[in-house]
Scaffold this motif. Structure first.
Motif, PDB file in Angstrom:
ATOM      1  N   SER A 151       3.155   4.133 -29.054  1.00 43.90           N
ATOM      2  CA  SER A 151       2.546   2.837 -28.759  1.00 43.90           C
ATOM      3  C   SER A 151       1.590   2.400 -29.849  1.00 43.90           C
ATOM      4  O   SER A 151       1.175   1.252 -29.901  1.00 43.90           O
ATOM      5  CB  SER A 151       1.779   2.922 -27.423  1.00 43.90           C
ATOM      6  OG  SER A 151       0.776   3.918 -27.501  1.00 43.90           O
ATOM      7  N   TYR A 152       1.222   3.330 -30.736  1.00 44.10           N
ATOM      8  CA  TYR A 152       0.255   2.991 -31.776  1.00 44.10           C
ATOM      9  C   TYR A 152       0.879   2.013 -32.774  1.00 44.10           C
ATOM     10  O   TYR A 152       1.939   2.256 -33.335  1.00 44.10           O
ATOM     11  CB  TYR A 152      -0.201   4.245 -32.509  1.00 44.10           C
ATOM     12  CG  TYR A 152      -1.157   3.957 -33.633  1.00 44.10           C
ATOM     13  CD1 TYR A 152      -2.476   3.603 -33.370  1.00 44.10           C
ATOM     14  CD2 TYR A 152      -0.729   4.002 -34.951  1.00 44.10           C
ATOM     15  CE1 TYR A 152      -3.351   3.328 -34.401  1.00 44.10           C
ATOM     16  CE2 TYR A 152      -1.603   3.734 -35.989  1.00 44.10           C
ATOM     17  CZ  TYR A 152      -2.911   3.398 -35.693  1.00 44.10           C
ATOM     18  OH  TYR A 152      -3.778   3.116 -36.718  1.00 44.10           O
ATOM     19  N   GLY A 153       0.217   0.924 -33.009  1.00 40.18           N
ATOM     20  CA  GLY A 153       0.680  -0.031 -33.993  1.00 40.18           C
ATOM     21  C   GLY A 153       1.916  -0.801 -33.582  1.00 40.18           C
ATOM     22  O   GLY A 153       2.518  -1.474 -34.406  1.00 40.18           O
ATOM     23  N   MET A 154       2.302  -0.700 -32.295  1.00 41.09           N
ATOM     24  CA  MET A 154       3.540  -1.328 -31.882  1.00 41.09           C
ATOM     25  C   MET A 154       3.374  -2.828 -31.667  1.00 41.09           C
ATOM     26  O   MET A 154       4.330  -3.577 -31.701  1.00 41.09           O
ATOM     27  CB  MET A 154       4.054  -0.666 -30.598  1.00 41.09           C
ATOM     28  CG  MET A 154       5.478  -1.054 -30.239  1.00 41.09           C
ATOM     29  SD  MET A 154       6.120  -0.060 -28.895  1.00 41.09           S
ATOM     30  CE  MET A 154       5.076  -0.552 -27.550  1.00 41.09           C
ATOM     31  N   GLU A 155       2.184  -3.260 -31.410  1.00 38.51           N
ATOM     32  CA  GLU A 155       1.975  -4.682 -31.179  1.00 38.51           C
ATOM     33  C   GLU A 155       0.666  -5.115 -31.805  1.00 38.51           C
ATOM     34  O   GLU A 155      -0.251  -4.324 -32.004  1.00 38.51           O
ATOM     35  CB  GLU A 155       1.968  -4.979 -29.678  1.00 38.51           C
ATOM     36  CG  GLU A 155       0.854  -4.277 -28.939  1.00 38.51           C
ATOM     37  CD  GLU A 155       0.903  -4.509 -27.444  1.00 38.51           C
ATOM     38  OE1 GLU A 155      -0.128  -4.291 -26.793  1.00 38.51           O
ATOM     39  OE2 GLU A 155       1.952  -4.931 -26.939  1.00 38.51           O
ATOM     40  N   GLY A 156       0.597  -6.388 -32.145  1.00 37.04           N
ATOM     41  CA  GLY A 156      -0.603  -6.920 -32.761  1.00 37.04           C
ATOM     42  C   GLY A 156      -1.334  -7.870 -31.828  1.00 37.04           C
ATOM     43  O   GLY A 156      -0.716  -8.554 -31.010  1.00 37.04           O
ATOM     44  N   ARG A 157      -2.633  -7.904 -31.943  1.00 36.75           N
ATOM     45  CA  ARG A 157      -3.469  -8.792 -31.122  1.00 36.75           C
ATOM     46  C   ARG A 157      -3.913 -10.008 -31.928  1.00 36.75           C
ATOM     47  O   ARG A 157      -4.941 -10.607 -31.634  1.00 36.75           O
ATOM     48  CB  ARG A 157      -4.690  -8.022 -30.616  1.00 36.75           C
ATOM     49  CG  ARG A 157      -4.366  -6.699 -29.908  1.00 36.75           C
ATOM     50  CD  ARG A 157      -3.563  -6.907 -28.644  1.00 36.75           C
ATOM     51  NE  ARG A 157      -3.222  -5.663 -27.982  1.00 36.75           N
ATOM     52  CZ  ARG A 157      -3.961  -5.074 -27.038  1.00 36.75           C
ATOM     53  NH1 ARG A 157      -5.110  -5.614 -26.674  1.00 36.75           N
ATOM     54  NH2 ARG A 157      -3.557  -3.966 -26.471  1.00 36.75           N
ATOM     55  N   GLU A 158      -3.138 -10.354 -32.952  1.00 38.16           N
ATOM     56  CA  GLU A 158      -3.558 -11.450 -33.829  1.00 38.16           C
ATOM     57  C   GLU A 158      -3.734 -12.764 -33.074  1.00 38.16           C
ATOM     58  O   GLU A 158      -4.654 -13.528 -33.359  1.00 38.16           O
ATOM     59  CB  GLU A 158      -2.545 -11.642 -34.965  1.00 38.16           C
ATOM     60  CG  GLU A 158      -2.517 -10.521 -35.980  1.00 38.16           C
ATOM     61  CD  GLU A 158      -1.527  -9.430 -35.616  1.00 38.16           C
ATOM     62  OE1 GLU A 158      -1.058  -9.435 -34.457  1.00 38.16           O
ATOM     63  OE2 GLU A 158      -1.209  -8.585 -36.470  1.00 38.16           O
ATOM     64  N   LEU A 159      -2.840 -13.052 -32.135  1.00 35.35           N
ATOM     65  CA  LEU A 159      -2.955 -14.320 -31.401  1.00 35.35           C
ATOM     66  C   LEU A 159      -4.184 -14.326 -30.499  1.00 35.35           C
ATOM     67  O   LEU A 159      -4.832 -15.366 -30.325  1.00 35.35           O
ATOM     68  CB  LEU A 159      -1.688 -14.571 -30.581  1.00 35.35           C
ATOM     69  CG  LEU A 159      -0.404 -14.778 -31.388  1.00 35.35           C
ATOM     70  CD1 LEU A 159       0.778 -15.039 -30.461  1.00 35.35           C
ATOM     71  CD2 LEU A 159      -0.551 -15.932 -32.375  1.00 35.35           C
ATOM     72  N   ARG A 170       1.554 -11.480 -27.404  1.00 38.52           N
ATOM     73  CA  ARG A 170       1.194 -10.581 -28.489  1.00 38.52           C
ATOM     74  C   ARG A 170       2.326 -10.570 -29.505  1.00 38.52           C
ATOM     75  O   ARG A 170       3.414 -11.063 -29.245  1.00 38.52           O
ATOM     76  CB  ARG A 170       0.920  -9.168 -27.948  1.00 38.52           C
ATOM     77  CG  ARG A 170      -0.352  -9.125 -27.117  1.00 38.52           C
ATOM     78  CD  ARG A 170      -0.573  -7.764 -26.506  1.00 38.52           C
ATOM     79  NE  ARG A 170      -1.800  -7.751 -25.694  1.00 38.52           N
ATOM     80  CZ  ARG A 170      -2.101  -6.783 -24.831  1.00 38.52           C
ATOM     81  NH1 ARG A 170      -1.278  -5.759 -24.676  1.00 38.52           N
ATOM     82  NH2 ARG A 170      -3.212  -6.844 -24.146  1.00 38.52           N
ATOM     83  N   LEU A 171       2.064  -9.990 -30.657  1.00 39.89           N
ATOM     84  CA  LEU A 171       3.044  -9.995 -31.737  1.00 39.89           C
ATOM     85  C   LEU A 171       3.595  -8.594 -31.920  1.00 39.89           C
ATOM     86  O   LEU A 171       2.966  -7.751 -32.570  1.00 39.89           O
ATOM     87  CB  LEU A 171       2.400 -10.495 -33.033  1.00 39.89           C
ATOM     88  CG  LEU A 171       1.841 -11.919 -32.959  1.00 39.89           C
ATOM     89  CD1 LEU A 171       1.162 -12.285 -34.272  1.00 39.89           C
ATOM     90  CD2 LEU A 171       2.922 -12.920 -32.626  1.00 39.89           C
ATOM     91  N   PRO A 172       4.771  -8.302 -31.344  1.00 35.70           N
ATOM     92  CA  PRO A 172       5.321  -6.956 -31.454  1.00 35.70           C
ATOM     93  C   PRO A 172       5.799  -6.643 -32.860  1.00 35.70           C
ATOM     94  O   PRO A 172       6.315  -7.507 -33.566  1.00 35.70           O
ATOM     95  CB  PRO A 172       6.497  -6.977 -30.465  1.00 35.70           C
ATOM     96  CG  PRO A 172       6.901  -8.413 -30.404  1.00 35.70           C
ATOM     97  CD  PRO A 172       5.633  -9.206 -30.568  1.00 35.70           C
ATOM     98  N   ALA A 173       5.640  -5.393 -33.267  1.00 36.96           N
ATOM     99  CA  ALA A 173       6.141  -4.948 -34.560  1.00 36.96           C
ATOM    100  C   ALA A 173       7.630  -4.652 -34.451  1.00 36.96           C
ATOM    101  O   ALA A 173       8.138  -4.389 -33.362  1.00 36.96           O
ATOM    102  CB  ALA A 173       5.399  -3.691 -35.009  1.00 36.96           C
ATOM    103  N   PRO A 174       8.364  -4.693 -35.559  1.00 33.20           N
ATOM    104  CA  PRO A 174       9.771  -4.279 -35.524  1.00 33.20           C
ATOM    105  C   PRO A 174       9.883  -2.831 -35.070  1.00 33.20           C
ATOM    106  O   PRO A 174       8.914  -2.075 -35.107  1.00 33.20           O
ATOM    107  CB  PRO A 174      10.238  -4.446 -36.976  1.00 33.20           C
ATOM    108  CG  PRO A 174       9.265  -5.405 -37.577  1.00 33.20           C
ATOM    109  CD  PRO A 174       7.957  -5.150 -36.887  1.00 33.20           C
ATOM    110  N   LEU A 175      11.065  -2.450 -34.630  1.00 28.15           N
ATOM    111  CA  LEU A 175      11.273  -1.082 -34.184  1.00 28.15           C
ATOM    112  C   LEU A 175      11.033  -0.111 -35.327  1.00 28.15           C
ATOM    113  O   LEU A 175      11.414  -0.356 -36.451  1.00 28.15           O
ATOM    114  CB  LEU A 175      12.693  -0.918 -33.638  1.00 28.15           C
ATOM    115  CG  LEU A 175      12.987  -1.741 -32.379  1.00 28.15           C
ATOM    116  CD1 LEU A 175      14.447  -1.657 -32.034  1.00 28.15           C
ATOM    117  CD2 LEU A 175      12.133  -1.269 -31.223  1.00 28.15           C
TER     118      LEU A 175
END
Length: 800
Positions: free
Chosen positions: A283-291, A203-208
């Motif tokens: 946890s909201y918006g912390m990671e992306g499911r783009e992959l 998954r694609l984690p967002a910056p802190l």
């Protein structure tokens, strides 16, 4: 003649596979394997500039390449453990993989929090500022944890976190409260490990969050504006991962730097008292499911191409796929909201690839690719490489063409999409380059062929997984001379010659050359692990530590086919942890007598990889304290070679030659515009910047000033080294005899005249600019030189 006919990249006549095969059903003919600190704020207040300076210095105190490496190692180890437990990497298995990865990281999370709790309670009420640096260092050492039962990557991460905590305590701004700083550090650990988990499972984690994202963008070269300011002049490319492990580390440091200075400037650190950063981050918006979305969409496109009928309109299928791909590409934002562009792209590509789908062609096309590709991927793996079905080789290749065309088009600047003629031309060129990448040369116009002498093409590996990649179907055998090896750059400013020598190579080296290309989600450790597993574990050389960038220059020197290489911005050549979509790489597999080279084979052999680290040099500058450190790491192989020379009576010349060669290689690795790269390769507690020197405290230094500093530094450091070598061979020999691999030599220059003036105050110097710098840098600094075993970090004045 229509535009499609004019820009059609396919050869006019494709070779026939059989006399009774209609022209339209001809398939592929056989082919075989053989952050910068703050930018200037126009009109900013003096207090804002002071805040910027303090934040930049705090961030620089925290930046540590060893922490970046430890974070990357932890992510790699976690990914490998999960991959060993689960077959494949399909989106449907994500929940199970996430739970398993979380259990893998639980011990390191516990040890980290326990250490920070002990540190915070132990320092509570202590007057830290009254202690000398040596006294503070002794106090901090008392809290060092025992981590013997952790995995190697977890143990390395804890060690780096300990050094990070010590740096935060030692480097805090006078007047800043220590409690909020350590509380912030504790609050950052869980979100950071959560992002490591996300990265490990694809998954694609967002910056802190929250403020660190903005702060890190200001500090680092991730912002596109920064690269333009650096004058790289290269076409933009989307990163393979929207957030990589180094971006996570940078964001972590930015958030901690904010806490270190917040109490002194009335910033946000005080606002975090009594509130967990983890709670704010959430946890909201912390990671992306783009992959995951892209993998599903890619699979649907492959299925649609596989079942398409003759003359079927494929534009709707392509148009449906494009948004999923754009979601995984940073540069894909250029096409969002441009339905006319996407519609034209889908119609154009759909019409051109329609000649390769349908019952009359899909079977022969797939059979030709699979049958002739078995020499590359082994019989047992043929179905997997083609996507899991024996008849998918053709549809997978066509899907790769579609994906690569969209990616290349998205890399254009906005003005291209505003002009219909330019947009059509850009689409045609993107499609032509994609066809030249994924179609065998005999089906491509001669002028577009990337490597006609090799006759290969790229095929997608595990195309339905989250992190697919491409591999070239030819594996040429080449001879690498020392002259060629030394001219080939690799990541981090080193060269291939140094890497091969560290592995014990004797030139010339005969090797097989494996060639790869990154796709969205690709990481080098993952790519190499999959490729190694595909060979049944028999290719020990296949590891991320042995991957080198295939630039046009490298492809020209090694293969005489420069178009097989890809030019990328300098940001994607600094580290193996930060690569671009479409970037190409190569691995050299030694053969013959060189086949016994001691190349590292996996993350599990981390110690071996460190032992085989090539020689290199680095510079660390502290403008505020007028201090410069020039460091040299000589590999284990080079150190032992020098020991032999010492016994033969010529050790002084051999050592000095090795040091000056490393210095010259470092000097040559700077950007085309002469910016000094200030790196913290050894983890010393000095200021570090992964950007031009002039960005350190807010004002861009002219290239002439940077060049002047380089020249002065050479004139100070190299003569000092020459004198030191005459009387310190015995000390070098003792360091080389230590169990730790290699030797590190540090040249420390203190009281560097005029160094503290090369910031915003430079404009006030007599003559200003280069003339002012020339005047300021006159004189001679105090110089001391030390030698230590391995890449060890000396404790100096209480610093970790």
């Amino acid at each position: 003649m229509t535009m499609i006919e004019q820009y059609n990249p396919f050869a006019e006549a494709a070779p026939s596979t059989a006399e009774d095969t209609p022209a339209r059903s001809v398939g592929f003919a056989p082919w075989t394997e053989s952050m910068t600190p703050f930018a200037e704020v126009p009109g900013g207040l003096a207090t804002e500039r002071e805040q910027d300076r303090m934040l930049a210095e705090a961030f620089a105190e925290l930046r540590d390449e060893a922490f970046d490496e430890a974070l990357a190692f932890l992510a790699e180890e976690t990914e490998q453990v999960v991959a060993d437990r689960f077959m494949g990497e399909s989106p449907s298995s994500a929940p199970e993989r996430e739970r398993y990865a979380d259990a893998q990281l639980a011990p390191v999370r516990f040890e980290a929090m326990q250490y920070l709790d002990n540190l915070q309670s132990g320092l509570a009420g202590m007057d830290v500022e009254s202690l000398s640096e040596d006294q503070l260092g002794e106090v901090l050492d008392r809290f060092d944890p025992e981590t013997g039962e952790l995995t190697p990557a977890s143990e390395e991460f804890i060690g780096s976190l300990v050094r990070k905590a010590k740096s935060a305590v030692v480097g805090k701004v006078a007047g800043a409260a220590l409690g909020p700083i350590l509380e912030k550090l504790k609050g950052l650990v869980n979100p950071l490990l959560r992002r490591v988990l996300s990265f490990a499972i694809g998954r694609l984690p967002a910056p802190l969050q929250p403020a660190a994202r903005t702060l890190a963008a200001r500090f680092t070269s991730e912002a596109g504006e920064t690269e333009e300011e650096e004058g790289l002049g290269e076409a933009p490319m989307s990163p393979a991962n929207l957030t990589d492990v180094e971006a996570l580390a940078e964001s972590f440091d930015a958030a901690l730097a904010e806490a270190m200075v917040g109490g002194a400037i009335g910033g946000t650190a005080g606002e975090l008292e009594g509130e967990s950063f983890e709670a704010r981050d959430g946890s909201y918006g912390m990671e992306g499911r783009e992959l995951e979305t892209l993998a599903l969409a890619r699979g649907e496109l492959i299925d649609r191409l596989r079942t398409a009928e003759d003359e079927e309109d494929l534009a709707p299928a392509i148009e449906q796929f494009v948004p999923a791909l754009l979601g995984a590409l940073r540069l894909g934002i250029n096409l969002v909201g441009r339905p006319k562009v996407v519609g034209f792209l889908a119609r154009y590509v759909g019409q051109l690839i329609s000649r390769w789908v349908g019952p009359q062609l899909s079977g022969p096309l797939s059979n030709a690719i699979v049958d002739t590709g078995l020499r590359l991927i082994t019989l047992a793996e043929a179905g997997e490489a083609a996507g899991g079905r024996g008849d998918e080789a053709g549809p997978v290749a066509l899907a790769s063409v579609v994906e690569d065309t969209v990616r290349r088009l998205a890399e254009n600047e906005d003005y291209i999409y505003e002009n219909e003629d330019l947009m059509q031309l850009a689409t045609a060129e993107a499609f032509s380059q994609a066809v030249a990448t994924y179609f065998p040369p005999q089906f491509v116009r001669p002028a577009l062929q990337q490597a006609p002498s090799l006759g290969g093409t790229f095929i997608a590996r595990r195309p339905r997984s989250l992190r697919t990649y491409r591999k070239y179907t030819r594996i040429p055998e080449i001879e690498v001379t020392p002259q060629i090896a030394d001219a080939l750059p690799t990541f981090g400013g080193a060269n291939v010659g140094a890497a091969l020598r560290a592995a014990g190579a004797t030139f010339p080296v005969r090797a097989r050359m494996h060639i790869y290309q990154a796709a969205p989600g690709t990481t080098l450790p993952r790519m190499m692990r999959v490729d190694r597993a595909s060979a049944g574990g028999g290719r020990g050389y296949v590891t991320a530590a042995n991957v080198h960038p295939l630039t046009p220059g490298a492809a020209g020197l090694l293969l005489r086919e420069p178009q097989l290489g890809v030019a990328v911005p300098a940001a994607y050549l600094r580290s193996r942890n930060r690569i671009a979509v479409g970037q190409r790489f190569y691995v050299l597999e030694p053969i013959g007598a060189a086949g016994a080279l001691a190349l590292p084979v996996s993350a599990a052999s981390r110690e071996v990889a460190q032992r085989l680290m090539p020689s290199r040099a680095w510079i660390v500058v502290n403008l505020r304290q007028s201090r410069i450190t020039v460091g040299f790491y000589l590999s284990e192989a080079e150190a032992q070679r020098i020991i032999v020379a010492i016994r033969q009576g010529s050790g002084g010349a051999a050592l000095l030659q090795a040091l000056t060669a490393a210095y010259r290689a470092m000097d040559k690795s700077r950007s085309p515009h002469g910016h000094m790269r200030i790196l913290r390769e050894d983890g010393e507690d000095f200021e570090e910047v992964a950007a031009p020197l002039g960005k350190l405290v807010g004002g861009l230094l002219p290239p002439s000033v940077t060049a002047l500093l380089r020249r002065r530094l050479r004139a100070w450091a190299l003569p000092a080294l020459a004198n030191w070598v005459k009387t310190n061979l015995e000390a070098f020999a003792r360091a080389a005899g230590h169990p730790d691999p290699g030797v590190t030599i540090r040249v420390r220059l203190t009281g560097v005249p005029g160094l503290n003036l090369l910031g915003p105050a430079m404009k006030a110097l007599p003559g200003g600019g280069a003339a002012g710098a020339l005047s300021a840098l006159r004189g001679t600094p105090s110089i001391s030189i030390s030698v230590t075993p391995g890449r060890g970090r000396q404790k100096q004045k209480g610093r970790p």
